[in-house]
Design an enzyme around this catalytic site. Sequence first.
Site, PDB file in Angstrom:
ATOM      1  CB  THR A 163     -10.717   9.632  -8.902  1.00 58.25           C
ATOM      2  OG1 THR A 163     -10.007   8.641  -9.640  1.00 58.25           O
ATOM      3  CG2 THR A 163     -12.199   9.358  -8.968  1.00 58.25           C
ATOM      4  CD  GLU A 165      16.517  -7.503   7.217  1.00 58.98           C
ATOM      5  OE1 GLU A 165      16.762  -6.316   6.924  1.00 58.98           O
ATOM      6  OE2 GLU A 165      16.040  -8.309   6.387  1.00 58.98           O
TER       7      GLU A 165
HETATM    8  P1  ATP Z   1      -5.666   5.833  -9.828  1.00 55.50           P
HETATM    9  O1  ATP Z   1      -4.665   6.366 -10.819  1.00 55.50           O
HETATM   10  O2  ATP Z   1      -5.178   4.609  -9.139  1.00 55.50           O
HETATM   11  O3  ATP Z   1      -7.056   5.738 -10.354  1.00 55.50           O
HETATM   12  P2  ATP Z   1      -6.154   8.401  -8.600  1.00 55.50           P
HETATM   13  O4  ATP Z   1      -4.986   9.274  -8.948  1.00 55.50           O
HETATM   14  O5  ATP Z   1      -7.404   8.606  -9.350  1.00 55.50           O
HETATM   15  O6  ATP Z   1      -5.709   6.892  -8.614  1.00 55.50           O
HETATM   16  P3  ATP Z   1      -7.758   8.875  -6.309  1.00 55.50           P
HETATM   17  O7  ATP Z   1      -8.685   7.753  -6.605  1.00 55.50           O
HETATM   18  O8  ATP Z   1      -8.224  10.255  -6.587  1.00 55.50           O
HETATM   19  O9  ATP Z   1      -6.378   8.607  -7.044  1.00 55.50           O
HETATM   20  O10 ATP Z   1      -7.275   8.795  -4.802  1.00 55.50           O
HETATM   21  C1  ATP Z   1      -7.520   7.668  -3.979  1.00 55.50           C
HETATM   22  C2  ATP Z   1      -7.702   8.117  -2.558  1.00 55.50           C
HETATM   23  O11 ATP Z   1      -6.452   8.612  -2.068  1.00 55.50           O
HETATM   24  C3  ATP Z   1      -8.664   9.272  -2.404  1.00 55.50           C
HETATM   25  O12 ATP Z   1      -9.962   8.804  -2.214  1.00 55.50           O
HETATM   26  C4  ATP Z   1      -8.140   9.971  -1.171  1.00 55.50           C
HETATM   27  O13 ATP Z   1      -8.599   9.338   0.006  1.00 55.50           O
HETATM   28  C5  ATP Z   1      -6.653   9.743  -1.254  1.00 55.50           C
HETATM   29  N1  ATP Z   1      -5.942  10.869  -1.876  1.00 55.50           N
HETATM   30  C6  ATP Z   1      -5.180  10.794  -2.994  1.00 55.50           C
HETATM   31  N2  ATP Z   1      -4.635  12.000  -3.253  1.00 55.50           N
HETATM   32  C7  ATP Z   1      -5.058  12.842  -2.301  1.00 55.50           C
HETATM   33  C8  ATP Z   1      -4.840  14.219  -2.038  1.00 55.50           C
HETATM   34  N3  ATP Z   1      -4.055  14.961  -2.817  1.00 55.50           N
HETATM   35  N4  ATP Z   1      -5.448  14.777  -0.965  1.00 55.50           N
HETATM   36  C9  ATP Z   1      -6.231  14.028  -0.157  1.00 55.50           C
HETATM   37  N5  ATP Z   1      -6.472  12.717  -0.359  1.00 55.50           N
HETATM   38  C10 ATP Z   1      -5.890  12.129  -1.405  1.00 55.50           C
END
Ligand code: ATP
Length: 498
Positions: free
Chosen positions: A117, A337
Site C-alpha cells: 500500500t 522450556e
Molecule cells: P497487506 O498485504 O496486509 O495489505 P501491505 O503490503 O499493503 O499489507 P502496508 O499496508 O503498505 O503493507 O504496510 C503496513 C505498515 O507497515 C505501513 O503503514 C508501514 O508503517 C509499515 N511498513 C511496511 N513496509 C514498510 C517499509 N518497507 N518501510 C517502512 N514501513 C513499512
Amino acid sequence: MVKHLFFGFIPALLIFLGSSGYNISPLLFLFLIVAIGTILFSDKKGSIPGLFRDGKNRTHAVVKTNIKFEDIGGQERAKNELKEALDFLIYHDKIEKYGIRPLKGILLFGPPGTGKTLMAKAAADYTDSVFVAASGSEFVEMYVGVGAQRIRDLFAEAKELAKRNNKNSAIIFIDEIDVIGAKRDGNHLREYDQTLNQLLTEMDGIKEDDRPKILVIAATNRKDLLDSALLRPGRFDRHITVDLPDKHARKKILEIHTKSKPLANDVDLNQLSIETYGFSGAQLESVANEAAIYALRENEPMITAKHFANAIDKVLMGEQTDRKATKEEKRRVAIHELGHAIVAEKVKPGSVSQVALKPRGQALGYVRHNPSDDHYLYTRESIEKQIMIALGGAVAEEIFYGERSTGSKNDFDQVLNLIQHMIEAGLTSLGIVNTNYVSKDKIVEETNEILDLLLTKTKELLQEHKTVIEEALDFLEKEEVLSGEEFRQMIAKISKNK
Ligand code: ATP
C-alpha cells in the site's frame, strides 16, 4: 438552487390550486414525471466524491498522499521497477513518439505487511496523481450488479477528483484484488464475475490520449489465485514482487520508524535488525511502537533495549497475559522450556538468549533464541537440529513425568512441517520425489523413521543433561527469567563437576 425552488415552490402551488377548487391532476402528473427525471438525472451525474453510489464511504481518496519512496525502507529492487514503470506515465510524450501501448495496470504481490500500500501511495506522489483506493472485499455484496456498479463509480470518482484538482493523472489502488479477481471456474458466484468483468472493461477502456490518465495498481498476497484474464498484456502486465525485508532493509525500516522516538544508548538497531529475522515492515513498525509504549508505561524518559526485547516478544507471541498456571503446571512448563533450551545450546552453542516462565499470548513460557544471519538455504543437518530443538520440550516432560502433555502441540506441528519440507526438498531417503505421486503410507513411514531417530537422539542428549534441568528449574521457578549467559554458566559448571 433551481432544484430546491422546484421542489419547494411547485408542491406549495399545487396545494394552493387544489384547495382553491382547481383540477390539479394533469399538473400533478406532470410534476411527478419531471421530479422522477430530475432525481434520476442528478444521481447519474453525481457520485459524490469519496462515496460509492449506494452512499457508503468505502474508498479512500486523496489529492496528495504525502508518502515518498524514501519513506519506504529497503525494497530497492521493487521501488526501482515501480519507478521505471511509472515513468511511462510521466514521460508520455516519449511513449507516444515510440508508439508504446499505455501502461494500464501494475500488480504488486508479496506477503502481508511488506509495504504494498505504501508503494502505491508513493507512486501517486511520484507521478503527482490523485490517489483513490478501495479493497477487493468492499466490492462484494450479495446483490448481483452492485460490485460492478462500484467499479464504475471508482473509476468515475478517480477521473472526477483529478479533473477538479487539475491533475493529469489518477492512480486507482485496489488492495486484495484476489477477492474479485480469482480464477473463474464456473462454480464462482455470478456477482464476482460481473465485478471482475467490469474491472476488465474499465481497464480496456483506458486510452493513451485520455486526460486525466488512469493507472490501476493492485495488490495481492496470492498471485497464484488470479484469473489469467487479469494478467494478460494490456491489463496487469507489470508484476512487481514486494518481499519480506532482508537484514539491511529491516534496519532501514527500523530507522524510519524510530526517527522521532527517544532512543537510549543501549539500543542497537543493527542488532535489532538481526533479531527480527522474518519480520515484515508492518511488524517492525509495530515493534518500534510497542517499545515506545513499554517505555511510556514505565514512565522512562528513553526507550531502552529492554523495551525493544519485550516488544519483539509481544509481536512474535502476543501480549503478556495474566493467565495463572497452577504450581504444578508452572513446573511442567519450566521443564518443557528448559528441554528446548538445553537441546538448543547443545546443537547450536550460544544460541539461547533467554528462557522465560511468563505467560505470553497462548504460551505459558518460551525460549528466545539469539538470531543467526539471514538464511535462505538449509541442509538436512541444520533442519534436523531445528527438529531436535522443537522436540526437546516434549522429551523433557517425558523424562521427568513419564508422559507428555498437550503443551507440545505447536512444537509437533512445527516438526511435521519441517519433515515435510525435507521430503519435498529431496533431502530424505525417498530421494527427489514429487509428493503427489508418492503414496501416503510411504510418506508416513519416512516421517516416522526420521521422527524416531531424532526422538532417540534428543532423549539421549537430555538424559545426559538432566542435572542441568534440575538446577535451572529452581532458579527459573523463583526468578521466572533465566538469561542465556546464566544458563550457559550453569551448563559449564555442571559439566566441570561431572
Ligand atoms: P497487506 O498485504 O496486509 O495489505 P501491505 O503490503 O499493503 O499489507 P502496508 O499496508 O503498505 O503493507 O504496510 C503496513 C505498515 O507497515 C505501513 O503503514 C508501514 O508503517 C509499515 N511498513 C511496511 N513496509 C514498510 C517499509 N518497507 N518501510 C517502512 N514501513 C513499512
